[in-house]
Structure formats: structure tokens, C-alpha cells
Design an enzyme around this catalytic site. Structure first.
Site, short mmCIF file in Angstrom:
data_model
loop_
_atom_site.label_atom_id
_atom_site.label_comp_id
_atom_site.label_asym_id
_atom_site.label_seq_id
_atom_site.Cartn_x
_atom_site.Cartn_y
_atom_site.Cartn_z
N ASP A 1 14.33 7.87 -56.91
CA ASP A 1 14.12 7.50 -55.52
C ASP A 1 15.30 8.12 -54.75
OD1 ASP A 1 13.27 6.05 -53.20
OD2 ASP A 1 14.86 4.60 -53.62
N LEU A 2 15.14 8.33 -53.45
CA LEU A 2 16.21 8.98 -52.68
C LEU A 2 17.07 7.98 -51.91
CD1 LEU A 2 17.45 11.66 -51.56
CD2 LEU A 2 15.69 11.58 -49.78
N ASP A 3 16.42 7.25 -50.98
CA ASP A 3 17.15 6.33 -50.11
C ASP A 3 17.66 5.13 -50.92
OD1 ASP A 3 16.59 7.76 -47.68
OD2 ASP A 3 14.55 7.01 -47.76
N THR B 1 20.92 5.75 -46.83
CA THR B 1 20.32 6.02 -45.52
C THR B 1 19.91 4.73 -44.82
OG1 THR B 1 18.33 6.39 -46.76
CG2 THR B 1 19.39 8.35 -45.86
N LYS C 1 13.56 -2.01 -47.15
CA LYS C 1 13.96 -1.04 -48.17
C LYS C 1 12.77 -0.67 -49.07
CE LYS C 1 18.86 -1.77 -48.31
NZ LYS C 1 20.02 -2.32 -49.00
N ARG D 1 7.09 3.85 -43.50
CA ARG D 1 7.46 3.75 -42.07
C ARG D 1 6.55 2.79 -41.30
NH1 ARG D 1 7.56 9.36 -39.17
NH2 ARG D 1 8.82 9.78 -41.01
N SER E 1 10.12 9.76 -53.47
CA SER E 1 10.56 8.97 -52.31
C SER E 1 9.40 8.67 -51.37
CB SER E 1 11.63 9.77 -51.55
OG SER E 1 11.88 9.19 -50.28
N ALA E 2 9.48 7.51 -50.70
CA ALA E 2 8.47 7.15 -49.70
C ALA E 2 8.71 7.89 -48.39
CB ALA E 2 8.54 5.65 -49.44
N LYS F 1 4.53 2.86 -52.58
CA LYS F 1 5.03 1.99 -53.65
C LYS F 1 4.71 0.56 -53.23
CE LYS F 1 8.93 5.18 -54.26
NZ LYS F 1 10.37 5.40 -54.10
N GLU G 1 15.61 3.46 -59.24
CA GLU G 1 15.11 2.83 -58.02
C GLU G 1 16.02 1.70 -57.54
OE1 GLU G 1 13.19 2.21 -55.54
OE2 GLU G 1 11.65 3.71 -55.71
N ASP G 2 16.13 1.55 -56.22
CA ASP G 2 16.93 0.43 -55.68
C ASP G 2 16.07 -0.66 -55.06
OD1 ASP G 2 16.22 2.12 -53.45
OD2 ASP G 2 17.62 0.94 -52.26
C1 BG6 Z 1 12.11 4.72 -47.97
C2 BG6 Z 1 13.10 3.80 -47.29
O1 BG6 Z 1 12.75 5.53 -48.89
O2 BG6 Z 1 11.46 5.53 -46.98
C3 BG6 Z 1 12.40 2.98 -46.21
O3 BG6 Z 1 13.69 2.95 -48.25
C4 BG6 Z 1 11.69 3.91 -45.24
O4 BG6 Z 1 13.33 2.16 -45.56
C5 BG6 Z 1 10.74 4.82 -45.99
O5 BG6 Z 1 10.97 3.14 -44.27
C6 BG6 Z 1 10.02 5.81 -45.08
O6 BG6 Z 1 10.96 6.70 -44.54
P1 BG6 Z 1 10.66 7.73 -43.38
O7 BG6 Z 1 11.87 8.62 -43.38
O8 BG6 Z 1 9.41 8.47 -43.74
O9 BG6 Z 1 10.49 6.96 -42.12
MG MG Z 2 15.17 3.32 -52.10
#
Ligand code: BG6
Ligand code: MG
Length: 215
Positions: free
Chosen positions: A9-11, A17, A45, A49, A114-115, A145, A169-170
Site C-alpha cells: 500500500d502507498l499512503d 500522506t 484511511k 475518495r 493503492s486506492a 478495498k 498495509e496500514d
Molecule cells: C488511500 C488513502 O490510499 O487513498 C485514503 O488512505 C484516500 O485516505 C484514498 O482517500 C484515495 O486517494 P485519492 O488520492 O485518490 O483521493
Molecule cells: Mg494506507
């Protein structure tokens, strides 16, 4: 287990972030006339979006049409992008680069799962592109997810079976996605929260390949 691939996972795993998402959501909430706290932000988290926006509107007790929601999400994202555009490689979380180098040297494949639709921009700002063999993000999936799609696509891109993958993953939704995909999962954070993970670590600072192989 024989580990062929690590899916990250990224964020919250590679970079923090959440603080930028928080600032952007907080400004949107202020425009709408209510306060959005860091505690509220915890609930977003790992959440996509639009699902995040629904949670935020629920907190503010605000009803909105689909069109209004799209405008709100767009304005939040413009604020978020203006913040993440200023990121630099110093923001990569401690121990991440050493771990990525170590597993690459050991021949383990890597992917981002990542989402976020902003994942490519973040990876570019952090100059991390060369560390990942595949990037699967919010632009490539139709199920958020805890659906396992993002990790299943990552495994497929790396030509690895689910049983050969380890997910990092966090977020609770992300751990569930790994479990749903029948993959081993290492949680980054608090073991009381990330109960379904096979192992929980506070971060990559004291983690290495030797510890990964204990899984
Ligand atoms: C996830 C974050 O990685 O991405 C969420 O943990 C975020 O907080 C989601 O809402 C979507 O991100 P983005 O950049 O597409 O708005
Ligand atoms: Mg995350």
C-alpha cells in the site's frame, strides 16, 4: 513460505500522506461550515475518495446531490494535489528504501497496491518509480478495498500466485483486502487495531528481509 512478491500500500506505508488528506478535507469541511478533526480523519484511511466524502458529509450532517458531491471531491482533490506536488524524497518513511533495496537484491518482485488515483504523482515526487515492477492504483480498479482486486491485479502483474505474495498495509480495509485475496499480510501500525494481519510492525525502521522470512 516462498515469497515471490511484496505488494505495498502507498499512503501510510511508504509515505505519510494522511496529513495532506487531512488538511484538504478540513478545508472542504470549513467551506461547508463544520469542523473536521484528526480523529475524524482516522476513519478515512484506506477509504476511496468518494467513500471518504460520504463519511465526511455524514459527520457534518450534510446532504448533497451526486453532482454536488463530484464538485466537492474535485475541489478537495485540487487542494490535496497542490500539497503533494511539493513532496520530496525526504518524506519516504524511515527504513523503506533499505527494505526495498534488500528485497530487490534478493530477487523479490514489488508492486504498489493503492486506492489512490494520485499514486503515480506521489511515486514520481518521491522518485520511487524504479523500485516497483508494477503500480496498481485507484485508476486501475473498480472495487475498493476490502475487495482484493488491487492486490490480485498486483500479483497478476508480477506473475505471482496469491500464496507467494506478502501485502504491507496500514489500514483495516487493506488488511481485509489481503485476507480476502488469500495473501499473507504485514500490518504497519498498532496490533490492537490491525488484528487480522499475520504480523504487525510499527514501521520499516527495524524490519528487514530476515524478519520477513519468519512469516
Ligand atoms: C488511500 C488513502 O490510499 O487513498 C485514503 O488512505 C484516500 O485516505 C484514498 O482517500 C484515495 O486517494 P485519492 O488520492 O485518490 O483521493
Ligand atoms: Mg494506507
Amino acid at each position: 513460505m516462498k515469497i515471490k512478491a511484496c505488494l505495498f500500500d502507498l499512503d501510510g506505508v511508504i509515505v505519510d500522506t494522511a496529513k495532506y488528506h487531512f488538511l484538504a478535507w478540513k478545508e472542504l469541511a470549513a467551506d461547508l461550515g463544520f469542523e473536521f478533526t484528526e480523529e475524524h480523519n482516522e476513519r478515512l484511511k484506506g477509504v476511496s475518495r468518494m467513500a471518504s466524502l460520504d463519511i465526511l458529509l455524514g459527520i457534518g450532517g450534510i446532504a448533497a446531490t451526486k453532482e454536488e458531491k463530484e464538485k466537492m471531491a474535485e475541489s478537495k482533490n485540487e487542494r490535496y494535489v497542490s500539497l503533494i506536488k511539493k513532496m520530496n524524497p525526504d518524506e519516504i518513511l524511515p527504513g523503506v528504501l533499505d527494505f526495498l533495496n534488500e528485497i530487490k537484491d534478493a530477487g523479490i518482485k514489488t508492486a504498489i497496491g493503492s486506492a489512490s488515483k494520485n499514486a503515480p504523482l506521489i511515486i514520481d515526487r518521491l522518485q520511487l518509480g524504479r523500485y516497483f515492477d508494477a503500480i496498481i492504483d485507484g485508476n486501475n480498479v473498480s472495487h475498493a478495498k476490502p475487495h482484493p482486486e488491487v492486490f490480485l491485479k498486483g500479483a497478476e502483474a508480477l506473475n505471482a500466485g496469491a500464496s507467494e505474495c506478502v501485502v504491507f498495509e496500514d489500514a483495516v480495509a487493506g488488511i481485509k483486502a489481503a485476507v480476502n485475496g488469500k495473501m499473507k499480510c504485514i500490518g504497519i501500525g498498532d496490533s490492537k487495531v490491525l488484528r487480522e494481519a499475520d504480523m504487525v510492525i510499527p514501521g520499516f525502521g527495524k524490519f528487514n528481509l530476515e524478519k520477513l522470512l519468519l512469516l
